[in-house]
Enzyme design. Sequence first.
Site, PDB file in Angstrom:
ATOM      1  NE  ARG A  62      -2.804  -1.510  -0.692  1.00 31.87           N
ATOM      2  CZ  ARG A  62      -2.494  -2.738  -1.169  1.00 31.87           C
ATOM      3  NH1 ARG A  62      -2.360  -3.767  -0.350  1.00 31.87           N
ATOM      4  NH2 ARG A  62      -2.332  -2.934  -2.458  1.00 31.87           N
ATOM      5  CG  HIS A 110      -9.829   4.418   9.231  1.00 37.98           C
ATOM      6  ND1 HIS A 110     -10.686   4.092   8.196  1.00 37.98           N
ATOM      7  CD2 HIS A 110     -10.606   4.499  10.340  1.00 37.98           C
ATOM      8  CE1 HIS A 110     -11.926   3.982   8.665  1.00 37.98           C
ATOM      9  NE2 HIS A 110     -11.892   4.228   9.959  1.00 37.98           N
ATOM     10  N   GLY A 176     -16.297   9.960  -2.064  1.00 33.39           N
ATOM     11  CA  GLY A 176     -15.645   8.675  -2.301  1.00 33.39           C
ATOM     12  C   GLY A 176     -15.610   7.721  -1.130  1.00 33.39           C
TER      13      GLY A 176
END
Length: 236
Positions: A62, A110, A176
């Site tokens: 990621r 997060h 989104g």
Amino acid sequence: MSKETTQRKIVVFTGAGVSAESGLKTFRDSDGLWNNYHISDVATYSAWQRNPALVLDFYNQRRRGVVEARPNAAHLAIAELERQYDVVVITQNIDDLHERAGSSNVIHLHGEITKARSTANENLVIDIGGADINLGDLGEDFAQLRPHIVWFGEPIFNYEISQDHIASADKILVVGTSLTVQPAAGMLREARHDAEKVIVAFDVEAVPYGYTLMKGSATSLVPSLVNAWLNHQKAT
Ligand code: OAD
């Protein structure tokens, strides 16, 4: 009217879809990450206990993607809002594309992929930029480092302050996010009833009461919406 009285507050609340056109995969769209990985294998504390190398590899991938990605027209437009509004960006994303687009007040719910923290002390957080985290990489307390991100079952960051920002916003722009993950999605219910509330996404799980869903891509819809809000502010 003076700048003080015309300066109004906008909260921009984003999810993976705002970064999709920068080349970063979302989670629940047809080619999304959770179609290729099980959450229980890579995004929980028990996954970390069972197979930390697999978890580190998932987040190292990621991070490499984030380093290669560039902010898109939606990130850039959101940053432009600061010319005339008091703007807080609250994001579920772990990428830094809002910051790189120029947004100066970004709250991550997060976590952040470009940071690592000690597994023994959650306050020992360090910037690692684009570097991988490997087994054996230790913090200054000699404990293994882990990604500074929130796994399922862990408390999210900045919950109360984000709720307060949403409750005091004149306009809320959601971009989104499928609004499936709690407690992040539920925060939007804190909005004032008279705030202007817009969601840009292809689709969402459920449209919260009082919000208007504009279906379409972030780069096609957000810049024109931002322009309309900037021009409106100029005219008042
Ligand atoms: P999802 O993958 O659940 O939802 C992506 C949303 O973006 C959907 O509503 C799509 O319609 C929309 N979308 C996709 N491409 C878009 C585009 N180009 N323009 C506009 N909208 C687009 O992602 P999130 O809602 O961000 O948490 O997921 C929430 C959380 O679930 C993530 O932060 C992550 C994940 O598990 C953790 O890992 C803790």
